[in-house]
Scaffold this motif. Structure first.
Motif, mmCIF file in Angstrom:
data_model
loop_
_atom_site.group_PDB
_atom_site.id
_atom_site.type_symbol
_atom_site.label_atom_id
_atom_site.label_comp_id
_atom_site.label_asym_id
_atom_site.label_seq_id
_atom_site.Cartn_x
_atom_site.Cartn_y
_atom_site.Cartn_z
ATOM 1 N N ARG A 16 -1.448 5.399 3.206
ATOM 2 C CA ARG A 16 -1.875 4.804 4.473
ATOM 3 C C ARG A 16 -2.275 5.840 5.520
ATOM 4 N NH1 ARG A 16 1.185 2.389 7.529
ATOM 5 N NH2 ARG A 16 -0.095 0.636 8.183
ATOM 6 N N THR A 17 -2.108 7.111 5.237
ATOM 7 C CA THR A 17 -2.423 8.154 6.211
ATOM 8 C C THR A 17 -3.274 9.237 5.556
ATOM 9 O OG1 THR A 17 -0.516 9.580 5.717
ATOM 10 C CG2 THR A 17 -0.169 7.767 7.297
ATOM 11 N N LEU A 59 0.532 -4.688 3.517
ATOM 12 C CA LEU A 59 -0.387 -3.667 4.023
ATOM 13 C C LEU A 59 0.348 -2.470 4.626
ATOM 14 C CD1 LEU A 59 -3.106 -5.974 5.618
ATOM 15 C CD2 LEU A 59 -3.198 -4.769 3.432
ATOM 16 N N GLY A 60 1.654 -2.437 4.468
ATOM 17 C CA GLY A 60 2.411 -1.251 4.844
ATOM 18 C C GLY A 60 3.076 -1.281 6.192
ATOM 19 N N ILE A 66 -9.549 4.592 6.613
ATOM 20 C CA ILE A 66 -8.317 3.937 6.172
ATOM 21 C C ILE A 66 -8.054 2.678 6.999
ATOM 22 C CG2 ILE A 66 -5.820 4.177 5.945
ATOM 23 C CD1 ILE A 66 -6.334 7.219 5.535
ATOM 24 N N TYR A 67 -8.091 2.817 8.323
ATOM 25 C CA TYR A 67 -7.750 1.686 9.190
ATOM 26 C C TYR A 67 -8.784 0.569 9.096
ATOM 27 C CZ TYR A 67 -4.431 5.005 11.207
ATOM 28 O OH TYR A 67 -3.422 5.918 11.382
ATOM 29 N N ILE A 120 -8.014 -1.296 5.865
ATOM 30 C CA ILE A 120 -6.806 -2.117 6.002
ATOM 31 C C ILE A 120 -7.119 -3.378 6.811
ATOM 32 C CG2 ILE A 120 -4.510 -2.229 7.062
ATOM 33 C CD1 ILE A 120 -4.136 0.707 6.341
ATOM 34 N N LEU A 131 0.852 -1.189 0.000
ATOM 35 C CA LEU A 131 0.000 0.000 0.000
ATOM 36 C C LEU A 131 0.884 1.233 0.000
ATOM 37 C CD1 LEU A 131 -2.810 -0.725 2.607
ATOM 38 C CD2 LEU A 131 -2.794 -1.177 0.177
#
Length: 297
Positions: free
Chosen positions: A212-213, A270-271, A244-245, A248, A209
């Motif tokens: 992610r933020t 997934l980063g 986002i979370y 994920i 990914l």
């Protein structure tokens, strides 16, 4: 925002609540089985989708709109709009089903928010004639019968039934070929959701990914991070980070269930640079560590 778990506790005193580990937590009910126990509906957002076939009279409240229905009606409710409805009268019949986003993300990777059916500003309420009602009722009846079977592919079959409802409703609606956004904030939110979803087509453990933020997304959308956070919260009732979370975590569950990748590979894709960080994140979101989740599937 009311969670699916709170919905079961509020409506059913916890009865019939599906396993939290089940992807999408799909369930289907007959309205007539719930009328006597039905409590007044709270006017809040929910973190799940609800599709209802309603044969009776009531007033449904979407956001700041109140819509009276009479007769046979197909209704859709989604997390972006708060809703409620008046007490259900005796003699009302029909079905409703509830499910989370990831019920679709598991197999079809379909972003429900992209469908015109769930576009902001137009409550999806469809009056049905007798032929249309019989068709929709037949689909719900098949879902209702299938949910209690031990068939290994029952949820795949149920998803196909649910697909029929979604696309039938869009066929019944007015011109839904072009999405129209109520304002700039809604448009930016839609672009954020689309951008978030598109990066989850992960096929190889070496892929990662990139976004992610909230800051990552704000940069790609060419808007200030504070503006993005503000309009996403206003439009959806959830923060940018929550979107986002949550996504994920959903993808992590899908990869744990459907791939042979080890946990370190999934975390990396997934980063997460360290497996320990992925384990901590997953446990906070799902309630157990990835190893326990995979073992219990």
């Amino acid at each position: 925002m009311e969670t699916l778990e709170e919905f079961y506790q509020y409506k059913f005193d916890g009865f019939s609540s599906p396993d939290k580990r089940a992807i999408g937590q799909f369930n289907v009910f007959r309205i007539e089985d719930r009328v006597r126990r039905e409590a007044p509906s709270l006017h809040v957002r929910r973190n799940f989708y609800k599709v209802m076939l309603y044969a009776g009279e009531n007033v449904f409240h979407y956001g700041d709109q109140s819509i009276a229905v009479k007769g046979k009606t197909l209704l859709f409710f989604h997390p972006q709009i708060p809703y409620s409805y008046n007490l259900v009268e005796e003699g009302t019949t029909g079905f409703f089903c509830v499910f989370k986003d990831e019920f679709y993300q598991e197999n079809f990777r379909l972003n429900l928010g992209d469908l015109p059916l769930f576009a902001p500003g137009v409550p999806p309420v469809y009056s049905l004639n007798e032929e249309q009602y019989n068709e929709v009722a037949s689909i719900f009846q098949r879902m209702y019968q299938e949910i209690d079977t031990s068939y290994i592919y029952k949820y795949e079959l149920i998803r196909s039934y649910l697909n029929q409802l979604l696309f039938l409703a869009m066929k019944l609606g007015p011109d839904n070929n072009h999405l129209q956004y109520a304002d700039a904030g809604t448009r930016i939110t839609a672009r954020f959701i689309e951008m978030l979803e598109r990066q989850f087509l992960i096929e190889f453990g070496s892929e990662r990914l990139l976004l992610r933020t909230p800051k990552d997304f704000a940069g790609k959308l060419a808007v200030h991070i504070n503006y993005l956070n503000r309009i996403v919260m206003k439009t959806t009732g959830k923060t940018t980070s929550e979107h986002i979370y949550s996504r994920i975590a959903s993808e992590a569950k899908i990869l744990l269930k459907h791939t042979q990748w080890n946990i370190s590979e999934i975390g990396y894709a997934l980063g997460f640079d360290e497996q320990a960080h992925f384990n901590k994140f997953f446990k906070a979101k799902v309630g157990m560590n990835p190893t326990a989740y995979r073992t219990d599937i």
